[in-house]
Design an enzyme around this catalytic site. Structure first.
Site, PDB file in Angstrom:
ATOM      1  N   LYS A   7      -8.475  86.175  18.905  1.00 24.72           N
ATOM      2  CA  LYS A   7      -7.589  85.898  17.765  1.00 24.72           C
ATOM      3  C   LYS A   7      -7.048  84.485  17.695  1.00 24.72           C
ATOM      4  O   LYS A   7      -7.354  83.587  18.632  1.00 24.72           O
ATOM      5  CB  LYS A   7      -6.203  86.845  18.075  1.00 24.72           C
ATOM      6  CG  LYS A   7      -6.856  88.166  17.440  1.00 24.72           C
ATOM      7  CD  LYS A   7      -5.449  89.142  17.343  1.00 24.72           C
ATOM      8  CE  LYS A   7      -5.831  90.539  16.824  1.00 24.72           C
ATOM      9  NZ  LYS A   7      -4.815  91.447  16.849  1.00 24.72           N
ATOM     10  N   ARG A  49      -7.868  95.913  23.589  1.00 22.63           N
ATOM     11  CA  ARG A  49      -8.840  96.290  22.356  1.00 22.63           C
ATOM     12  C   ARG A  49      -9.611  95.094  22.298  1.00 22.63           C
ATOM     13  O   ARG A  49      -8.835  93.944  21.749  1.00 22.63           O
ATOM     14  CB  ARG A  49      -7.985  96.672  21.036  1.00 22.63           C
ATOM     15  CG  ARG A  49      -8.818  96.831  19.880  1.00 22.63           C
ATOM     16  CD  ARG A  49      -7.835  96.881  18.590  1.00 22.63           C
ATOM     17  NE  ARG A  49      -8.860  97.096  17.398  1.00 22.63           N
ATOM     18  CZ  ARG A  49      -9.306  95.981  16.565  1.00 22.63           C
ATOM     19  NH1 ARG A  49      -8.952  95.006  16.901  1.00 22.63           N
ATOM     20  NH2 ARG A  49      -9.996  96.482  15.645  1.00 22.63           N
TER      21      ARG A  49
HETATM   22  N1  LIG Z   1      -3.854  98.654  17.317  1.00 27.77           N
HETATM   23  C1  LIG Z   1      -4.401  97.238  16.887  1.00 27.77           C
HETATM   24  N2  LIG Z   1      -5.559  97.441  15.981  1.00 27.77           N
HETATM   25  C2  LIG Z   1      -5.835  96.340  15.378  1.00 27.77           C
HETATM   26  N3  LIG Z   1      -6.686  96.401  14.233  1.00 27.77           N
HETATM   27  C3  LIG Z   1      -7.393  95.428  13.913  1.00 27.77           C
HETATM   28  C4  LIG Z   1      -7.108  94.084  14.422  1.00 27.77           C
HETATM   29  C5  LIG Z   1      -7.527  92.866  14.085  1.00 27.77           C
HETATM   30  O1  LIG Z   1      -8.650  92.240  14.795  1.00 27.77           O
HETATM   31  P1  LIG Z   1     -10.225  92.762  14.313  1.00 27.77           P
HETATM   32  O2  LIG Z   1     -10.421  94.095  13.978  1.00 27.77           O
HETATM   33  O3  LIG Z   1     -11.067  91.942  15.419  1.00 27.77           O
HETATM   34  O4  LIG Z   1     -10.315  91.739  12.885  1.00 27.77           O
HETATM   35  P2  LIG Z   1     -10.173  92.311  11.410  1.00 27.77           P
HETATM   36  O5  LIG Z   1      -8.839  92.986  11.088  1.00 27.77           O
HETATM   37  O6  LIG Z   1     -10.330  91.202  10.550  1.00 27.77           O
HETATM   38  O7  LIG Z   1     -11.449  93.275  11.443  1.00 27.77           O
HETATM   39  N4  LIG Z   1      -6.141  93.960  15.340  1.00 27.77           N
HETATM   40  C6  LIG Z   1      -5.390  95.074  15.950  1.00 27.77           C
HETATM   41  C7  LIG Z   1      -4.561  95.088  17.024  1.00 27.77           C
HETATM   42  O8  LIG Z   1      -4.205  94.046  17.530  1.00 27.77           O
HETATM   43  N5  LIG Z   1      -4.124  96.291  17.531  1.00 27.77           N
END
Ligand SMILES: Nc1nc2ncc(COP(=O)(O)OP(=O)(O)O)nc2c(=O)[nH]1
Length: 287
Positions: free
Chosen positions: A226, A261
């Site tokens: 992030k 995660r």
């Molecule tokens: N529980 C939880 N769920 C999450 N889902 C998505 C993202 C965002 O990260 P990512 O899935 O890598 O990116 P994107 O939302 O652009 O797909 N971060 C979290 C988090 O910190 N906690």
């Protein structure tokens, strides 16, 4: 000796939380901030998820809607089209629990019917119908804190005391979930790194993560690749933020996170193994 550590029954697949568990991220989106488009087809996403399990992932988190800052959201039909084939494929071929990363009750229901054993909701079941759906589905739920919406959440987020305010919000959502008939034994909380937080807020939440363990349910931390990691390391390219992400998740584990995660499973698994080995060394006797 009975194992008294907490565990999550993910639709028959048990996730023991006797140590920090690694949740591998499977984004089936064209626009996720760090891996958008890399696994946009069901076949590619399933292959990616199986690879993460081979690398040591204890569970997988399948998401069909990017929630990066500025994202606009995806219609329910499109989200279903993206995630259901992947959940079906992974539930059939991976032995680990599969989580669905969604805030829509329709997607929760369809995903669990397709084989998902956990709900990961960045909106902490606040959407209409989500509490009832999660209560009826009988699977564990991750309640995450977000201030505002992905579209606008990073526009000057302000807190008087971010840790206290996130703690209070999560306590409220735990109460709401229990009122809806979801027992604590099925709840996980998550401070939501980067969701309506600036770098200082994220650092305070990581430094004081242990305070969230006072809520009496497992804590999940998701800082992988992030923006805060980029700001601290100067790494503008998310895929180059592996070392910083591993360090952050190790610190989260030390502060009580039971699930991390991550995109980079192998590196995280290795780091946790080293930490757990050192943490297991008996303290010297001080006669
Ligand atoms: N529980 C939880 N769920 C999450 N889902 C998505 C993202 C965002 O990260 P990512 O899935 O890598 O990116 P994107 O939302 O652009 O797909 N971060 C979290 C988090 O910190 N906690």
């Amino acid at each position: 000796m009975f194992d008294t550590s907490p565990r999550l029954d993910c639709a028959g697949r048990l996730l023991r939380l006797d140590r920090t568990r690694v949740m591998g991220i499977v984004n089936v989106t064209p626009d996720s901030f760090s891996d958008g488009g890399e696994h946009a087809s069901a076949e590619a996403a399933i292959a990616h998820g199986l690879r993460l399990v081979e690398e040591g992932a204890d569970l997988l988190d399948v998401g069909g809607e990017s929630t990066r800052p500025g994202s606009q959201g995806v219609p329910v039909e499109e989200e279903l089209r993206r995630v259901i084939p992947v959940i079906e494929g992974l539930a059939a071929r991976a032995a680990v629990p599969i989580s669905i990363d969604t805030s829509k009750p329709e997607v929760m229901r369809a995903a669990v019917a397709a084989g998902a054993g956990m709900i990961n909701d960045i909106c902490a079941l606040e959407r209409e119908g989500a509490l009832d759906a999660a209560a009826a589905l009988g699977v564990p739920v991750v309640l995450m804190h977000m201030r505002g919406e992905p579209r606008s959440m990073q526009e000057a987020p302000h807190y008087d005391d971010v840790v206290a305010e996130v703690h209070r919000y999560l306590a409220d959502r735990i109460f709401a979930a229990e009122l809806a008939g979801i027992p604590r034994a099925r709840l996980v909380v998550d401070p939501g790194f980067g969701f309506g937080k600036d770098n200082d807020h994220n650092l305070a939440l990581l430094a004081q993560l242990e305070r969230l363990t006072e809520l009496g349910v497992p804590v999940l931390a998701g800082i992988s690749r992030k923006r805060t990691i980029g700001a601290l390391t100067g790494r503008d390219v998310p895929a180059e933020r592996v070392a910083g992400s591993v360090a952050a998740h190790l610190l989260a584990a030390q502060r009580g996170a039971r699930i991390v995660r991550v995109h980079d499973v192998a590196a995280t698994v290795d780091a946790l193994k080293v930490w757990e080995a050192v943490a297991a060394v008996p303290a010297p006797r001080r006669d």
